[in-house]
Design a protein around this motif. Structure first.
Motif, PDB file in Angstrom:
ATOM      1  N   GLY A 198      55.833 -26.665  12.043  1.00  0.00           N
ATOM      2  CA  GLY A 198      56.060 -27.307  13.333  1.00  0.00           C
ATOM      3  C   GLY A 198      55.439 -26.562  14.488  1.00  0.00           C
ATOM      4  N   SER A 199      54.358 -25.839  14.248  1.00  0.00           N
ATOM      5  CA  SER A 199      53.718 -24.974  15.236  1.00  0.00           C
ATOM      6  C   SER A 199      53.531 -25.630  16.606  1.00  0.00           C
ATOM      7  CB  SER A 199      52.338 -24.546  14.701  1.00  0.00           C
ATOM      8  OG  SER A 199      51.588 -23.897  15.709  1.00  0.00           O
ATOM      9  N   LYS A 200      54.075 -24.991  17.630  1.00  0.00           N
ATOM     10  CA  LYS A 200      53.888 -25.481  18.998  1.00  0.00           C
ATOM     11  C   LYS A 200      52.453 -25.261  19.468  1.00  0.00           C
ATOM     12  CE  LYS A 200      58.624 -25.150  20.706  1.00  0.00           C
ATOM     13  NZ  LYS A 200      59.525 -24.592  21.753  1.00  0.00           N
ATOM     14  N   ILE A 201      51.847 -24.173  19.035  1.00  0.00           N
ATOM     15  CA  ILE A 201      50.453 -23.922  19.416  1.00  0.00           C
ATOM     16  C   ILE A 201      49.550 -25.010  18.840  1.00  0.00           C
ATOM     17  CG2 ILE A 201      48.529 -22.305  19.245  1.00  0.00           C
ATOM     18  CD1 ILE A 201      50.752 -21.301  21.025  1.00  0.00           C
ATOM     19  N   ARG A 202      49.733 -25.356  17.567  1.00  0.00           N
ATOM     20  CA  ARG A 202      48.922 -26.422  16.970  1.00  0.00           C
ATOM     21  C   ARG A 202      49.188 -27.757  17.653  1.00  0.00           C
ATOM     22  NH1 ARG A 202      51.034 -27.061  12.068  1.00  0.00           N
ATOM     23  NH2 ARG A 202      51.923 -29.087  12.612  1.00  0.00           N
ATOM     24  N   ARG A 203      50.425 -27.998  18.007  1.00  0.00           N
ATOM     25  CA  ARG A 203      50.766 -29.257  18.662  1.00  0.00           C
ATOM     26  C   ARG A 203      50.013 -29.417  19.974  1.00  0.00           C
ATOM     27  NH1 ARG A 203      56.858 -29.456  19.810  1.00  0.00           N
ATOM     28  NH2 ARG A 203      56.819 -28.809  17.621  1.00  0.00           N
ATOM     29  N   GLY A 204      49.828 -28.305  20.690  1.00  0.00           N
ATOM     30  CA  GLY A 204      49.104 -28.374  21.956  1.00  0.00           C
ATOM     31  C   GLY A 204      47.608 -28.500  21.786  1.00  0.00           C
ATOM     32  N   LEU A 205      47.044 -27.817  20.787  1.00  0.00           N
ATOM     33  CA  LEU A 205      45.593 -27.798  20.602  1.00  0.00           C
ATOM     34  C   LEU A 205      45.093 -28.889  19.665  1.00  0.00           C
ATOM     35  CD1 LEU A 205      45.065 -23.933  20.270  1.00  0.00           C
ATOM     36  CD2 LEU A 205      44.704 -25.347  22.291  1.00  0.00           C
ATOM     37  N   ARG A 206      45.923 -29.321  18.724  1.00  0.00           N
ATOM     38  CA  ARG A 206      45.538 -30.330  17.748  1.00  0.00           C
ATOM     39  C   ARG A 206      46.673 -31.364  17.652  1.00  0.00           C
ATOM     40  NH1 ARG A 206      41.586 -28.602  14.034  1.00  0.00           N
ATOM     41  NH2 ARG A 206      42.526 -29.963  12.451  1.00  0.00           N
ATOM     42  N   PRO A 207      46.879 -32.162  18.696  1.00  0.00           N
ATOM     43  CA  PRO A 207      48.066 -33.035  18.765  1.00  0.00           C
ATOM     44  C   PRO A 207      48.141 -34.083  17.664  1.00  0.00           C
ATOM     45  CG  PRO A 207      46.489 -33.561  20.514  1.00  0.00           C
ATOM     46  CD  PRO A 207      46.037 -32.271  19.897  1.00  0.00           C
ATOM     47  N   ASP A 208      47.028 -34.429  17.056  1.00  0.00           N
ATOM     48  CA  ASP A 208      47.050 -35.433  15.991  1.00  0.00           C
ATOM     49  C   ASP A 208      47.221 -34.824  14.598  1.00  0.00           C
ATOM     50  OD1 ASP A 208      46.626 -37.466  17.858  1.00  0.00           O
ATOM     51  OD2 ASP A 208      44.451 -37.221  17.761  1.00  0.00           O
ATOM     52  N   ASP A 209      47.233 -33.505  14.517  1.00  0.00           N
ATOM     53  CA  ASP A 209      47.324 -32.804  13.236  1.00  0.00           C
ATOM     54  C   ASP A 209      48.789 -32.471  12.971  1.00  0.00           C
ATOM     55  OD1 ASP A 209      46.646 -31.563  10.911  1.00  0.00           O
ATOM     56  OD2 ASP A 209      45.667 -29.843  11.831  1.00  0.00           O
ATOM     57  N   VAL A 210      49.515 -33.417  12.394  1.00  0.00           N
ATOM     58  CA  VAL A 210      50.967 -33.302  12.293  1.00  0.00           C
ATOM     59  C   VAL A 210      51.418 -33.354  10.831  1.00  0.00           C
ATOM     60  CG1 VAL A 210      51.328 -34.334  14.556  1.00  0.00           C
ATOM     61  CG2 VAL A 210      51.251 -35.804  12.529  1.00  0.00           C
ATOM     62  N   LEU A 211      52.662 -32.954  10.607  1.00  0.00           N
ATOM     63  CA  LEU A 211      53.267 -33.094   9.290  1.00  0.00           C
ATOM     64  C   LEU A 211      53.434 -34.573   8.953  1.00  0.00           C
ATOM     65  CD1 LEU A 211      56.109 -30.419   9.528  1.00  0.00           C
ATOM     66  CD2 LEU A 211      53.950 -30.191   8.313  1.00  0.00           C
ATOM     67  N   VAL A 212      53.240 -34.897   7.682  1.00  0.00           N
ATOM     68  CA  VAL A 212      53.400 -36.280   7.243  1.00  0.00           C
ATOM     69  C   VAL A 212      54.444 -36.330   6.128  1.00  0.00           C
ATOM     70  CG1 VAL A 212      51.074 -36.965   7.894  1.00  0.00           C
ATOM     71  CG2 VAL A 212      51.475 -36.067   5.606  1.00  0.00           C
ATOM     72  N   TYR A 213      55.123 -37.441   6.062  1.00  0.00           N
ATOM     73  CA  TYR A 213      56.150 -37.639   5.043  1.00  0.00           C
ATOM     74  C   TYR A 213      55.494 -37.828   3.674  1.00  0.00           C
ATOM     75  CZ  TYR A 213      60.108 -39.901   2.646  1.00  0.00           C
ATOM     76  OH  TYR A 213      61.111 -40.242   1.767  1.00  0.00           O
ATOM     77  N   ALA A 214      55.985 -37.089   2.680  1.00  0.00           N
ATOM     78  CA  ALA A 214      55.380 -37.111   1.346  1.00  0.00           C
ATOM     79  C   ALA A 214      56.058 -38.096   0.401  1.00  0.00           C
ATOM     80  CB  ALA A 214      55.421 -35.706   0.732  1.00  0.00           C
ATOM     81  N   GLY A 215      57.049 -38.833   0.895  1.00  0.00           N
ATOM     82  CA  GLY A 215      57.606 -39.919   0.092  1.00  0.00           C
ATOM     83  C   GLY A 215      58.881 -39.619  -0.660  1.00  0.00           C
ATOM     84  N   ALA A 216      59.433 -38.416  -0.534  1.00  0.00           N
ATOM     85  CA  ALA A 216      60.647 -38.066  -1.280  1.00  0.00           C
ATOM     86  C   ALA A 216      61.640 -37.351  -0.374  1.00  0.00           C
ATOM     87  CB  ALA A 216      60.311 -37.189  -2.484  1.00  0.00           C
ATOM     88  N   VAL A 217      62.906 -37.449  -0.735  1.00  0.00           N
ATOM     89  CA  VAL A 217      63.995 -36.783  -0.020  1.00  0.00           C
ATOM     90  C   VAL A 217      64.671 -35.807  -0.971  1.00  0.00           C
ATOM     91  CG1 VAL A 217      66.252 -37.115   1.073  1.00  0.00           C
ATOM     92  CG2 VAL A 217      64.382 -38.702   1.560  1.00  0.00           C
ATOM     93  N   GLN A 218      65.006 -34.629  -0.457  1.00  0.00           N
ATOM     94  CA  GLN A 218      65.788 -33.655  -1.213  1.00  0.00           C
ATOM     95  C   GLN A 218      67.126 -33.450  -0.531  1.00  0.00           C
ATOM     96  OE1 GLN A 218      63.365 -30.025  -1.559  1.00  0.00           O
ATOM     97  NE2 GLN A 218      63.201 -30.431  -3.733  1.00  0.00           N
TER      98      GLN A 218
END
Length: 428
Positions: A198-218
């Motif tokens: 959840g990097s805040k630095i990445r969020r600011g510099l690469r706003p479209d580069d986000v975590l994606v849901y992989a289809g499963a719940v634990q």
């Protein structure tokens, strides 16, 4: 005759300032590796390590265990060997420290009959092909190593934004309980970002580069057994399949009396995360749902649910990951390592190994290269394909571990055949 390999008399980061955002596995590994690898005849850089937690919280709140691989040179055990921490880690290992004589990863069916066991050969120079170790113990070893090396660490300080100034240096805005006036600006010549998925630095510099849901719940927790963990989980860790019913469960000891269990299933949309310190009511809802979904897994699974009595250990997590990327240093001297670059879900079982290797490999390339650009290009050539492979394996496990019908039958048969081959070759 002139020496064909003269000793370098300069390094591009000598006496410069390196700031590392995040004291997780990747950030700590990089900090310690840079200290170990830096040529003693050259002026070292000034290295500052930041972490949002204070030191006590950072080492006290992580009650689960993780895997470190040692079957080839991409594994975390290989990184610990390079860092000089292998023996200390083996001393603290929960399982696997004794190599062929220790526990191993196993796959069981819904009746807890063994389908496959995996005991790969250790890489050259390693006594074990894989261990389980408490995360807090591993992180403690790395923190102590950085401290013993004289590293500068600022706890309770989080980097929230990065930008460049006029002379090409990086300006980092930090905040947190370790900052007197609420916000502080720090200049550095290289920013190594290791602040997680959840990097805040990445969020600011690469706003479209986000975590994606992989289809499963634990969903799961930590089951407590004061009289000792029941077999076969007292000496092994692994996955229980459901015979094509669409659920599976991961188990691993966290110490001599506790087992973390994580029931998983496919779900089309990500649900809200539950963790940290949920209320008794929220924890009870998760446990009741897990009990119902896992009823096919038999009495030992139900015993795990019954023994999970501390609400603080209960969780419900949507599996998320993120594809890795290669760096473009035209903008700023900022490098992302570990989960901040290539987060993987728990189904990978390789996140800590990737983080430790990232830290070591980036430090090694920086010390060896003639420029930061060359160092990062060579680092990316190692790190990016390694992370792509691990993410692909994780997605494969999610797909087939929760399969149903004919697909589940084929998958189960394939595992049984693989298990037989591993047994014949002495690796199972």
């Amino acid at each position: 005759m002139a020496n064909p390999n003269p000793t370098p008399t300069h390094h591009f980061l000598s006496s410069r300032h390196i700031l590392i955002s995040g004291a997780g596995m990747a950030g700590l590994s990089f900090t310690l590796a840079l200290h170990k690898l830096w040529p003693p005849h050259l002026p070292p850089p000034r290295v500052t390590l930041l972490d949002r937690d204070n030191r006590q919280n950072a080492l006290g709140r992580e009650g689960y265990s993780l895997s470190l691989a040692g079957h080839d040179d991409t594994g975390g055990l290989y990184a610990l060997k390079d860092l000089g921490l292998l023996d200390s880690a083996l001393d603290k290992a929960i399982l696997g420290a004794q190599g062929d004589m220790g526990g191993c990863f196993r796959v069981w069916d819904e009746r807890f009959r063994e389908v496959m066991s995996v005991r790969p050969k250790p890489a050259e120079g390693l006594p074990s092909a894989g261990i389980r170790i408490a995360r807090r113990d591993l992180r403690g070893l790395l923190v102590d190593g950085v401290r013993d090396a004289g590293g500068e660490a600022r706890w309770g300080v989080a980097a929230v934004k990065a930008e460049t100034n006029g002379d090409g240096r990086v300006v980092v805005i930090v905040e947190g309980e370790g900052v007197r006036d609420g916000e502080e600006r720090i200049e550095c010549d290289l920013l190594v970002v290791a602040d997680g998925g959840g990097s805040k630095i990445r969020r600011g510099l690469r706003p479209d580069d986000v975590l994606v849901y992989a289809g499963a719940v634990q969903m799961g927790g930590i089951a407590s057994f004061p009289e000792g963990i029941p077999p076969p989980l007292d000496e092994n860790w692994g996955m229980q399949l459901s015979g094509g019913q669409g659920v599976c469960c991961f188990y691993s000891p966290v110490d001599k009396k506790g087992v973390v269990w994580a029931l998983s299933f496919l779900e089309p949309e990500a649900r809200s995360k539950l963790g940290g310190n949920p209320s008794q009511e929220a924890a009870d809802r998760v446990l009741e749902e897990a009990r119902e979904r896992g009823k096919i897994l038999g009495p030992l699974f139900q015993r795990m649910v019954d023994a999970t009595t501390e609400p603080a250990s209960v969780f419900c997590l949507p599996a998320r990951d993120k594809a890795p990327f290669r760096h473009d240093l035209d903008g700023a001297a900022i490098v992302f390592i570990g989960d901040s670059n290539h987060a993987v879900s728990p189904f990978a079982g390789y996140g800590a190994s990737l983080a430790l290797k990232d830290g070591w490999d980036l430090a090694r390339k920086i010390v060896q290269a003639g420029s930061l650009r060359d160092a990062v290009l060579e680092y990316d050539a190692i790190s990016e394909p390694r992370a792509v492979k691990v993410r692909g394996t994780s997605r494969w496990r999610i797909k087939y571990g929760h399969s149903t019908g004919v697909t589940a039958f084929i998958f189960h048969t394939l595992l049984a055949v693989m298990g037989y081959i591993l047994w014949l070759t002495g690796r199972g």
